[in-house]
Design a protein around this motif. Structure first.
Motif, short mmCIF file in Angstrom:
data_model
loop_
_atom_site.label_atom_id
_atom_site.label_comp_id
_atom_site.label_asym_id
_atom_site.label_seq_id
_atom_site.Cartn_x
_atom_site.Cartn_y
_atom_site.Cartn_z
N GLY A 191 0.84 -1.21 0.00
CA GLY A 191 0.00 0.00 0.00
C GLY A 191 0.87 1.25 0.00
O GLY A 191 0.62 2.21 -0.75
N HIS A 192 1.91 1.25 0.83
CA HIS A 192 2.83 2.41 0.85
C HIS A 192 3.53 2.56 -0.50
O HIS A 192 3.75 3.68 -0.97
N CYS A 193 3.90 1.42 -1.11
CA CYS A 193 4.59 1.48 -2.41
C CYS A 193 3.69 2.13 -3.46
O CYS A 193 4.16 2.92 -4.30
N GLY A 194 2.41 1.80 -3.41
CA GLY A 194 1.47 2.42 -4.35
C GLY A 194 1.42 3.93 -4.16
O GLY A 194 1.40 4.71 -5.12
N GLU A 195 1.41 4.36 -2.89
CA GLU A 195 1.39 5.81 -2.60
C GLU A 195 2.65 6.49 -3.11
O GLU A 195 2.61 7.60 -3.64
N VAL A 196 3.80 5.83 -2.95
CA VAL A 196 5.05 6.42 -3.43
C VAL A 196 5.04 6.55 -4.95
O VAL A 196 5.48 7.56 -5.50
N GLY A 197 4.52 5.50 -5.63
CA GLY A 197 4.42 5.58 -7.09
C GLY A 197 3.61 6.79 -7.53
O GLY A 197 4.03 7.55 -8.41
N LYS A 198 2.47 6.99 -6.87
CA LYS A 198 1.62 8.14 -7.23
C LYS A 198 2.35 9.45 -6.96
O LYS A 198 2.31 10.37 -7.78
N ALA A 199 3.00 9.53 -5.81
CA ALA A 199 3.68 10.79 -5.44
C ALA A 199 4.84 11.08 -6.39
O ALA A 199 5.08 12.24 -6.75
N LEU A 200 5.53 10.03 -6.83
CA LEU A 200 6.65 10.24 -7.75
C LEU A 200 6.14 10.79 -9.09
O LEU A 200 6.72 11.74 -9.64
N ALA A 201 5.05 10.21 -9.57
CA ALA A 201 4.49 10.68 -10.85
C ALA A 201 4.00 12.12 -10.71
O ALA A 201 4.20 12.96 -11.61
N ALA A 202 3.37 12.43 -9.56
CA ALA A 202 2.88 13.80 -9.35
C ALA A 202 4.06 14.77 -9.31
O ALA A 202 3.98 15.89 -9.85
N LEU A 203 5.15 14.34 -8.70
CA LEU A 203 6.36 15.19 -8.67
C LEU A 203 6.87 15.44 -10.10
O LEU A 203 7.21 16.56 -10.47
N HIS A 204 6.89 14.38 -10.92
CA HIS A 204 7.37 14.55 -12.30
C HIS A 204 6.49 15.55 -13.05
O HIS A 204 7.00 16.42 -13.77
N LEU A 205 5.18 15.44 -12.87
CA LEU A 205 4.28 16.36 -13.59
C LEU A 205 4.45 17.78 -13.07
O LEU A 205 4.52 18.74 -13.84
N ALA A 206 4.55 17.91 -11.75
CA ALA A 206 4.65 19.26 -11.16
C ALA A 206 5.97 19.94 -11.51
O ALA A 206 6.05 21.16 -11.58
N GLY A 207 7.01 19.14 -11.73
CA GLY A 207 8.32 19.73 -12.04
C GLY A 207 8.47 20.11 -13.50
O GLY A 207 9.45 20.77 -13.88
N ALA A 208 7.48 19.74 -14.33
CA ALA A 208 7.66 19.90 -15.78
C ALA A 208 7.86 21.35 -16.19
O ALA A 208 8.55 21.64 -17.17
N ASP A 209 7.26 22.29 -15.45
CA ASP A 209 7.45 23.70 -15.83
C ASP A 209 8.39 24.44 -14.88
O ASP A 209 8.38 25.67 -14.82
N PHE A 210 9.22 23.70 -14.15
CA PHE A 210 10.24 24.37 -13.33
C PHE A 210 11.32 24.91 -14.28
O PHE A 210 11.86 24.15 -15.10
N PRO A 211 11.64 26.20 -14.20
CA PRO A 211 12.50 26.79 -15.23
C PRO A 211 13.99 26.49 -15.11
O PRO A 211 14.72 26.66 -16.08
N MET A 212 14.46 26.05 -13.96
CA MET A 212 15.91 25.82 -13.84
C MET A 212 16.24 24.38 -14.21
O MET A 212 15.38 23.51 -14.15
#
Ligand SMILES: Nc1ncnc2c1ncn2[C@@H]1O[C@H](COP(=O)(O)OP(=O)(O)OP(=O)(O)O)[C@@H](O)[C@H]1O
Ligand SMILES: N[C@@H](CCO)C(=O)O
Length: 320
Positions: free
Chosen positions: A116-137
């Protein structure tokens, strides 16, 4: 231990006056962590973490790391928010070190995560990738193949002391990576060190991600491969397919992996295992006992490298 630089109450109280955090009530050093000195602060406005950056963090990278945390926190990722001082600066100086105050995240890191925790980490990692897509540095991955080669050239001549035959085994891996390392896969900001000690939970719910000091631009699927290594193996080095399935399904529920990314997973997972084997091996052989860096066992990652080398199909990780 992770308090390399001591701080006295007078200098800390004076330092805090530059930030909108209220007055100091109490503080204590934090034993966890290995790279920097961390303190838990209680002030009249709440709890904070004070980090003094030690030698292994390149000061020129701090604006990237801190800017990234602010960007992700603003986009709803549960990660620490660096506190900006009254003068508009985030990075100050305390006890002769670059110093930063970040917000405190509630939660505990897990020694024995469940699927269950692994599933949560997978979701959080993908959310991080999407959220970082428009980071300018941007920041290149200092621990990509060139960085691995530097570590290897420093450690190779003593590698067989740790495991007989290791030098030849890793030489062959390098030759394989030169030819077959995946190219052209989706890339962007990755965390690059999302191990269980860098993820907090409150019960079953993920409450925060910390320690962005390896974050960089690289392949998203490489970050997934790092998490498979860090979260889905048992103490006996067996791969837990239920955890792998949960982590990958969690990730794909937020950001589906392309066919090319899926096909590349075995190679990326081998590379990720080699990366952590090499940093651990380097420290194992070069850092004196009782020195500043807590030594972690490189052989745990030799076992993982061998597991990934034997993979015939990415479905063996639990892709559904
Ligand atoms: N924002 C935060 N909220 C709550 N606790 C935190 C926060 N940041 C750090 N900590 C605590 O401080 C410890 C060390 O932090 P961190 O992992 O960033 O240190 P580090 O020295 O970079 O270590 P390493 O790179 O070895 O993981 C964490 O294990 C956690 O207990
Ligand atoms: N996560 C790393 C150490 C610090 O980043 C390891 O387990 O080797």
């Amino acid at each position: 231990m992770a308090v390399y630089t001591d701080v006295n109450e007078g200098e800390l109280g004076a330092f805090l006056k530059a930030y909108p955090v209220g007055d100091l009530l109490s503080y204590k050093g934090i034993a966890e962590g290995t790279e920097n000195s961390n303190f838990l602060l209680h002030t009249t406005s709440g709890s904070y973490i004070l980090t003094l950056y030690e030698k292994r963090v390149d000061k020129a990278d701090l604006p990237f790391f801190l800017g990234l945390m602010s960007h992700l926190a603003r986009k709803g990722i549960s990660c620490p928010l660096p506190v900006t001082g009254h003068d508009g600066a985030v990075i100050g100086t305390l006890a002769g070190r670059p110093a930063v105050i970040i917000t405190f995240l509630e939660g505990l890191s897990l020694r024995r995560p469940t699927s269950g925790h692994c599933g949560e980490v997978g979701k959080a990692l993908a959310a991080l990738h999407l959220a970082g897509a428009d980071f300018p540095m941007t920041r290149p991955n200092a621990l990509a193949i060139d960085g691995w080669r530097k570590l290897w050239s420093a450690a190779r001549f003593r590698a067989d002391e740790v495991e007989p035959g290791l030098a030849a085994e890793v030489d062959a891996d390098f030759a394989d990576f030169e030819r077959n390392w995946p190219k052209g896969l989706p890339e962007g900001i990755i965390h690059a060190d999302l191990f269980p000690d860098n993820v907090f939970f409150l019960g079953e719910k993920l409450s925060g991600l910390i320690d962005f000091y390896f974050a960089c631009n690289d392949l998203y699927a490489y970050d997934v491969a790092t998490c498979l290594n860090a979260w889905c193996f048992e103490k006996d080095f067996s791969f837990n397919l239920t955890k792998g399935t949960a982590l990958l399904a969690g990730y794909q529920s937020v950001r589906p992996l392309s066919g090319e990314e899926q096909a590349a997973l075995p190679m990326l997972a081998r590379g990720a295992a080699l990366r952590f084997m090499l940093t651990r091996l380097y420290d194992w052989l070069t850092v004196a006992n009782g020195g500043l860096v807590m030594k972690r066992d490189p052989t745990e990652y030799i076992r993982r490298m061998r597991f990934h080398r034997a993979i015939k199909s990415p479905s063996e990780y639990g892709l559904t």
